[in-house]
Design a protein around this motif. Structure first.
Motif, short mmCIF file in Angstrom:
data_model
loop_
_atom_site.label_atom_id
_atom_site.label_comp_id
_atom_site.label_asym_id
_atom_site.label_seq_id
_atom_site.Cartn_x
_atom_site.Cartn_y
_atom_site.Cartn_z
N THR A 167 28.76 30.19 20.55
CA THR A 167 28.07 29.48 21.65
C THR A 167 29.46 30.12 22.90
OG1 THR A 167 27.27 26.97 20.93
CG2 THR A 167 27.91 27.71 23.29
N PHE A 168 30.74 30.35 22.33
CA PHE A 168 31.58 30.11 23.24
C PHE A 168 31.76 31.90 22.53
CE2 PHE A 168 36.51 30.23 24.66
CZ PHE A 168 36.21 31.00 25.92
N SER A 169 31.11 32.56 22.61
CA SER A 169 31.16 34.08 22.23
C SER A 169 32.10 35.09 23.27
CB SER A 169 30.16 35.00 21.81
OG SER A 169 30.00 36.48 21.44
N VAL A 170 33.36 35.62 23.19
CA VAL A 170 34.05 36.10 24.25
C VAL A 170 33.88 37.57 23.69
CG1 VAL A 170 36.12 37.49 25.06
CG2 VAL A 170 36.32 34.92 23.60
N ALA A 171 33.53 37.89 22.64
CA ALA A 171 33.07 39.42 22.82
C ALA A 171 31.07 39.25 23.84
CB ALA A 171 32.35 39.77 21.65
N GLY A 172 30.61 38.28 24.02
CA GLY A 172 29.54 38.46 24.54
C GLY A 172 30.01 38.81 26.53
N ALA A 173 30.99 37.83 26.90
CA ALA A 173 31.37 37.48 28.08
C ALA A 173 32.40 38.93 28.89
CB ALA A 173 32.41 36.72 28.18
N PHE A 174 32.84 39.35 27.88
CA PHE A 174 33.37 40.39 27.81
C PHE A 174 32.38 41.72 28.14
CE2 PHE A 174 35.91 45.20 26.57
CZ PHE A 174 36.95 44.48 26.88
N TYR A 175 31.41 41.67 27.43
CA TYR A 175 30.12 42.49 27.85
C TYR A 175 29.22 42.55 29.09
CZ TYR A 175 26.00 45.47 26.94
OH TYR A 175 24.60 46.02 27.45
N GLY A 205 32.62 29.88 31.56
CA GLY A 205 34.17 30.68 33.13
C GLY A 205 34.47 31.75 32.24
N MET A 206 34.48 32.14 31.51
CA MET A 206 34.56 33.12 30.35
C MET A 206 34.32 34.42 31.01
SD MET A 206 37.87 34.68 29.08
CE MET A 206 38.06 33.57 27.96
N THR A 207 32.83 33.89 31.17
CA THR A 207 31.69 35.27 31.73
C THR A 207 31.04 35.05 33.12
OG1 THR A 207 30.45 34.25 29.42
CG2 THR A 207 29.18 35.69 31.04
N ALA A 208 31.66 34.49 33.23
CA ALA A 208 32.28 34.54 35.30
C ALA A 208 33.02 35.21 35.53
CB ALA A 208 31.94 32.80 36.01
N ALA A 209 34.33 35.21 34.45
CA ALA A 209 35.47 35.61 35.01
C ALA A 209 35.02 37.70 34.33
CB ALA A 209 36.32 35.35 33.83
N ALA A 210 34.34 37.86 33.57
CA ALA A 210 34.49 39.08 33.49
C ALA A 210 32.91 39.77 34.70
CB ALA A 210 33.62 39.14 31.98
N MET A 211 32.72 38.62 34.41
CA MET A 211 31.74 40.00 35.70
C MET A 211 32.31 39.94 36.78
SD MET A 211 29.50 38.46 38.43
CE MET A 211 29.74 36.39 38.54
N THR A 212 33.30 38.62 37.52
CA THR A 212 33.65 39.08 38.57
C THR A 212 34.38 40.74 38.24
OG1 THR A 212 33.54 37.03 38.89
CG2 THR A 212 35.27 38.15 39.85
N ILE A 213 35.31 40.88 37.39
CA ILE A 213 36.18 41.86 37.34
C ILE A 213 34.61 43.10 37.33
CG2 ILE A 213 36.87 43.22 35.24
CD1 ILE A 213 38.30 40.59 34.21
#
Length: 437
Positions: free
Chosen positions: A230-238, A61-69
């Protein structure tokens, strides 16, 4: 950053575009995942296996959100923060991520010795002096620095391919180890049902009470580290930066969602396989406190499955460390350069300099740990759990920008998962902070 990709394509050509989330999976799935999953599984058995898929869903969910942005916004995340609140706010975001990256990078440095220990034996590595280990890590970092500095303009494409190969190597090695351990699949299915481990019997006496409290704090840090790896917000942010590097636009959103699902599912799958292997082979046979090195996990498999299993598992450890080593530092370099308002393309000189600084900072922290003779597993667990202190700010930026997009660009499940993810990292940060105090 690059030219937009073609959108009127289908089949194999379309799926060849997949890559950004594989890079995220490769960098997130480092030694911290191996150590944390092994330690929690060793102590709790299958009881906490459900944490892995839950964290994976939140990461999707967080990675998809960052990707969409990244696809829908012209500016970068730190650029958007600077436009709204000023450059100082972007600095805060960039430094928060850089702190998390440095802690991850210190873990990656120590994990290289873990991989070596798995191949040649823990006793052999222990004969080397701490100064010798620090010097060896410096030489390894020097090789990575040379690769960064002399890297070609298509460095990102090369990284994408290399990370896909390493993720594949981890799937094969950890998958082979899991099946060699012959788990009880009924226990595995039962572990996927959310529950908390049964509390230990209450001990009496002040010393025992303090020891029990310390053990509970260590157990909590291990669980927090398992979630964080596993739930790395830093990775999702990137992820939002990677899709810009690929030149993706709104028309590429469907490919982006497939990319996120495939990449992050691979991350959760591999972490789950490591957990199942440790729960089967180590739980009840070795105390979690005896896991002083990730190579001990590999060595512990040898009496049960033979020397080949130790080698196969060690290959996975090496692939996990190698996949995280360069890209983790690169994340810090890209986001920090964006935070201070300079060129944040992967091939730019500012990013190369910042990446080198992140590599050296991680080496310095790891060398300090080696010189003070802190056991590697405790160091990695604490370092990984501390990263969650930096995650709420990064998650908050993602959720904030997600709600500025048009409704047609964002599916409601992504918004829900992003909000749940933000709540989880805030709760983890507060609990981790209180536990450390």
């Amino acid at each position: 950053m690059t030219q937009p990709v073609a959108v009127n394509e289908s089949g194999w050509k379309r799926y060849r575009r997949i890559g950004p989330a594989i890079v995220v999976a490769a960098v997130v799935l480092g030694p911290g995942s191996i150590v944390s999953a092994s330690r929690v599984a060793c102590g709790e058995g299958f009881d906490l296996l459900w944490i892995v898929p839950l964290a994976g869903i939140l990461m999707i969910g967080m990675t998809a959100a960052a990707m969409t942005i990244g696809v829908c916004k012209e500016n970068t995340l730190c650029g958007l923060v600077a436009d709204r609140f000023g450059r100082w706010a972007a600095w805060v975001v960039g430094l928060s991520l850089l702190i998390a990256i440095t802690l991850f990078q210190a873990s990656n440095n120590n994990a290289m010795w873990m991989a070596v220990s798995g191949f040649i034996g823990h006793e052999t590595v222990n004969k080397w002096s701490t100064l010798g280990r620090a010097s060896g890590l410096l030489l390894f970092n020097g090789g990575i620095i040379a690769l960064v500095w002399l890297g070609r303009r298509d460095l990102y494409r090369w990284i994408e391919r290399a990370m896909a190969f390493l993720v594949g190597a981890m799937v094969l090695s950890f998958g082979a180890s899991m099946f060699a351990s012959a788990p009880d699949w009924g226990d595995v299915i039962g572990g996927l049902i959310p529950s908390l481990p049964a509390p230990e019997p209450t001990l009496t006496g002040d010393a025992e009470a303090v020891a029990s409290s310390d053990d509970a704090s260590i157990a909590w840090l291990s669980m927090a580290a398992l979630v964080a790896t596993t739930f790395s917000v830093a990775g999702a942010f990137y992820q939002s930066y990677q899709v810009k590097e690929k030149g993706w636009k709104r028309e590429n959103l469907s490919t982006g969602f497939v990319d996120v699902f495939v990449g992050i599912s691979s991350l959760a799958l591999i972490t789950g396989m490591i957990y199942v292997t440790a729960a089967t082979a180590l739980h009840g046979n070795i105390a979690p406190a005896d896991l002083t090195d990730a190579s001990v996990v590999a060595l512990s498999l040898e009496p049960l499955f033979g020397s080949w299993a130790r080698i196969v598992f060690s290959i996975g450890i090496f692939a996990g460390a190698a996949s995280s080593f360069l890209v983790n530092a690169l994340i810090g370099g890209v986001v920090f350069c964006d935070a201070i308002g300079t060129d944040c393309r992967v091939s730019s000189r500012p990013v190369q300099r910042a990446t080198i600084a992140a590599l050296l900072a991680g080496w310095a922290v790891a060398s300090l740990a080696a010189l003070t003779e802190v056991d590697l597993v405790s160091f990695i667990v604490i370092a990984q759990s501390l990263t969650v202190l930096c995650f709420p700010l990064l998650a908050g930026v993602i959720v904030w920008q997600l709600h500025t997009l048009d409704r047609k660009d964002v599916a409601w499940p992504i918004k829900v998962l992003a909000w749940i993810g933000l709540a989880v990292v805030i709760a983890l940060s507060l609990k981790t902070l209180s536990g450390l105090i």
